[in-house]
Design an enzyme around this catalytic site. Structure first.
Site, mmCIF file in Angstrom:
data_model
loop_
_atom_site.group_PDB
_atom_site.id
_atom_site.type_symbol
_atom_site.label_atom_id
_atom_site.label_comp_id
_atom_site.label_asym_id
_atom_site.label_seq_id
_atom_site.Cartn_x
_atom_site.Cartn_y
_atom_site.Cartn_z
ATOM 1 N N HIS A 292 0.826 -1.203 0.000
ATOM 2 C CA HIS A 292 0.000 0.000 0.000
ATOM 3 C C HIS A 292 0.860 1.252 0.000
ATOM 4 O O HIS A 292 0.594 2.217 -0.701
ATOM 5 C CB HIS A 292 -0.940 0.004 1.205
ATOM 6 C CG HIS A 292 -1.702 1.278 1.298
ATOM 7 N ND1 HIS A 292 -2.844 1.491 0.562
ATOM 8 C CD2 HIS A 292 -1.439 2.432 1.928
ATOM 9 C CE1 HIS A 292 -3.257 2.715 0.772
ATOM 10 N NE2 HIS A 292 -2.423 3.306 1.613
ATOM 11 N N ASP B 238 -0.171 28.235 14.576
ATOM 12 C CA ASP B 238 -1.078 28.491 15.688
ATOM 13 C C ASP B 238 -1.981 29.689 15.407
ATOM 14 O O ASP B 238 -3.144 29.676 15.760
ATOM 15 C CB ASP B 238 -0.300 28.710 16.983
ATOM 16 C CG ASP B 238 -0.066 27.390 17.715
ATOM 17 O OD1 ASP B 238 -0.993 26.552 17.687
ATOM 18 O OD2 ASP B 238 1.016 27.194 18.289
ATOM 19 N N GLU C 206 0.958 34.743 17.661
ATOM 20 C CA GLU C 206 0.263 33.526 17.231
ATOM 21 C C GLU C 206 -1.104 33.381 17.876
ATOM 22 O O GLU C 206 -1.760 32.362 17.719
ATOM 23 C CB GLU C 206 1.135 32.288 17.489
ATOM 24 C CG GLU C 206 1.747 32.252 18.866
ATOM 25 C CD GLU C 206 2.760 31.123 19.069
ATOM 26 O OE1 GLU C 206 2.837 30.224 18.215
ATOM 27 O OE2 GLU C 206 3.449 31.145 20.096
ATOM 28 N N CYS D 91 7.603 32.427 11.155
ATOM 29 C CA CYS D 91 8.248 31.121 11.310
ATOM 30 C C CYS D 91 7.259 29.958 11.213
ATOM 31 O O CYS D 91 7.549 28.877 11.664
ATOM 32 C CB CYS D 91 9.033 31.062 12.606
ATOM 33 S SG CYS D 91 8.027 31.228 14.077
#
Lengths: 88, 562
Positions: free
Chosen positions: B190, B446, B422, B493
């Protein structure tokens, strides 16, 4: 009640056709077995047993069904075994 | 010296990255006394596990159908049929009645059928992989283990595993993974089919030697020649696909001379070398969590200091941004007691822990960082800040630590300080945060999760978790604009920073630095050299007026046609 069917899908009674075959067998109440020329009959509801039969394209299998809906069950299973890949 | 292992190449492509092992779940806790096993309870557990297995399979089937089509999705029907197999359920029940707990009964019941299928020839033997996959799913559910999140691998990871089953590959993000290699498996396994469908460099059936390759090692996966090269030298890495771009060691500018720093994200010390080799202009995100993992107690100040100095000496002429400990959410460290939280992503994460339950650790880390500060061009940033007082508290701790170091006569230097943007909270007070620090770094993974209220881990909301949704783009633009006004430079980042398709947009938004997985540095650098910053700004302006992601995507693709 029994029936002899020649396998059409090119992958034989393999992963996907085998899954369709077993799933279909589970839709009926009848006790169903399947056997190749060389093998003993095995439970058509068992994915492991059906896969282990190693039935290839062009091989003939024998289906045996017992129960009230045996005939419809055999019709449905025959349809699975005679439908080429990708057309189900 | 590089080492070559051979296997079966399954895709005519070459990939390079750092190793992440995906380990199986067949190790079980020791057997309890059979007399203490409650048969009815164990059978109920097994039945519940089967039910849950069915639910998961149904979801994965849908996901695979969307990604690879109905044909590939049907493999999950085979798994469901295996899960219901009367042979398995029968032997599990017998084994439980003989005193085995459900997980051990499952492991035993699958043994013989797996051996039978594996003993068949050719393609049939590969179906044993499906059966193993079903077994491992049941064991994972029964032992209550978290599923390894293969959908959230760092960009450019090379995944190594004994085997990869359909349920593993269904989660893999083909954009993120640089390649994979497995101990077992052939061309029709697979994993091989999956790799070919998506053009992922892959080598299967490498054998046990693959086990000698540790996590974090740089490896090359050559699907053309069936080679796995450990620590490949430059000439070997040149085999990485035609799309592989030349490594540019110097800082680059746009066509009009605007310099954009292209830095690397690292999560282990081994990745520092990779970042260097790929021509990164320093480190834009050094995750310190790895220093705390796989051990029984936190690293002391000296051990941390050594690690930070090692990072600085890898980039003597460039900046290294170290992020203070960011745990909580999905990242937990066993020896640090974490409260049970109903919603950990909205719980005690990042700076919240550093200012609360992990205050001692934070102080130790700051000591190590300030000492390392005198050894190179260090910058430090704080994760998950959501309001000004958190930053003020962290900054005053930095001053306290510096005073203590002065008192003790220890050499140190307060590094450049930054804050990660974030959370939506930090976006709305970015001007205030920026006025207190030297830089802001936007963590898009985030930020997207919190702006869109879409769990990064939850596949059902994966479509929402996309930074191209206008709310996220506008949050990014706001952050950059007001941070610049506040006198801070701004970097990014998250995964978004490493996508060359988005480089022009990010330049247009005004970012000063982009930090990404090392493997994407060359491509982003070469892309930057073709961009005119003024054009990019105009295009970004237009794109930011989009009301829908569909429109954003349309404008982005128009750009590539021009």
């Amino acid at each position: 009640m029994e029936r002899t069917v020649t396998i059409v899908p090119k992958d034989g009674l393999h992963a996907r056709p085998a899954a369709r075959f077993v799933t279909t067998a589970n839709e009926f109440d009848a006790e169903i077995s399947v056997a190749t020329a060389e093998s003993d009959p095995v439970n058509a509801r068992s994915m492991i047993s059906v896969t282990t039969l190693d039935a290839r394209q062009g091989e003939t299998v024998r289906l045996v069904a017992e129960g009230d809906d045996a005939e419809v069950a055999l019709d449905a299973l025959e349809a699975v075994l005679t439908t080429p890949e990708g057309e189900s | 010296m590089s080492v070559e292992l051979t296997g079966t190449g399954v895709t005519p492509r070459v990939g390079f990255g750092n190793v992440i092992w995906h380990r199986g779940v067949t190790d079980l806790p020791p057997l309890p006394d059979p007399k203490t096993v409650d048969t009815d309870e164990e059978i109920a557990r097994f039945e519940a596990a089967c039910e849950r297995g069915h639910d998961e399979l149904a979801d994965e089937r849908d996901q695979t159908r969307d990604r690879l089509g109905e044909d590939e999705a049907e493999i999950f029907d085979a798994h469901r049929a295996f899960l219901d197999d009367p042979e398995i359920t029968g032997s599990v029940e017998v084994a439980i009645e003989n005193g085995l707990p459900a997980p051990h009964a499952v492991r035993q019941a699958f043994e013989d059928p797996i051996a039978r299928l594996a003993g068949l020839e050719g393609q049939m033997a590969e179906r044993a992989d499906d059966l193993r996959d079903v077994r491992d799913r049941l064991l994972r559910i029964l032992t209550d283990r978290e599923r390894t999140d293969l959908g959230d691998l760092p960009d450019g990871a090379v995944l190594l595993a004994e085997r990869l089953g359909p349920s593993d590959t269904a989660q893999l993000d083909p954009e993120a993974v640089a390649g994979f290699a497995t101990v077992f498996g052939g061309r029709t396994s697979h994993a091989a089919i999956f790799a070919r469908s998506l053009g992922i460099p892959a080598v299967v059936g490498v054998g046990d030697e693959l086990g000698q390759v540790g996590d974090g090692r740089p490896v090359l996966v050559d699907g053309t020649d069936g080679l796995v090269v450990i620590d490949p030298d430059e000439s070997a890495r040149n085999r990485v696909g035609d799309e592989e771009t030349e490594i540019i060691p110097n800082h680059v500018t746009t066509t009009d001379g605007t310099e954009i720093e292209v830095a690397g994200n690292v999560g282990t010390l081994a990745e520092l070398d990779t970042a260097n080799e790929q021509g990164a202009d320093g480190i834009g995100l050094f995750r310190t969590e790895f220093l705390f993992l796989d051990r029984d107690a936190p690293p002391d100040e000296d051990e941390q200091y050594d690690a930070y100095v090692e990072a600085l000496s890898a980039f003597p002429n460039d900046r290294v941004i170290i992020r203070t400990l960011d745990i909580g959410g999905d990242k937990q460290i066993p020896y640090l007691d974490a409260p049970e939280e109903g919603n950990p992503f909205l719980g005690t994460r990042g700076i919240r822990r550093s200012l609360g339950s992990d205050a001692d650790l934070f102080e130790t880390q700051l000591c190590a960082l300030l000492r390392a500060g005198s050894e190179g061009n260090l910058a430090v940033m704080f994760p998950l800040v959501s309001h000004v007082e958190e930053l003020d508290a962290a900054l005053s701790l930095v001053e306290d630590v510096a005073e203590d170091l002065i008192e003790d006569g220890i050499e140190h230097k307060i590094p450049e300080i930054g804050v990660m943007i974030e959370t939506p909270g930090s976006v709305f007070v970015a001007e205030s945060l920026a006025s207190r620090v030297d830089f802001c770094s936007i963590g898009t993974n985030d930020l997207t999760q919190y702006v869109m209220a879409a769990d990064r881990e939850n596949e059902h909301v994966a479509d929402l978790h996309d930074p191209l949704h206008p709310p996220v783009l506008r949050a990014i633009r706001r952050t950059i604009e007001v941070s610049h006004e506040g006198g801070a430079w701004v970097g990014m980042c998250g995964e978004m920073a490493g996508d060359p398709e988005l480089t022009e947009l990010l330049v247009g938004l005004g970012l000063d630095e982009l930090s990404m997985s090392a493997v994407t540095v060359p491509k982003v650098k070469s892309t930057l050299e073709t961009i005119d910053a003024e054009d990019a700004r105009e295009r970004a302006e237009r794109l930011l007026r989009s009301e829908t992601r569909t429109e954003v995507r349309r404008l982005l693709s128009e750009g590539t046609d021009e």
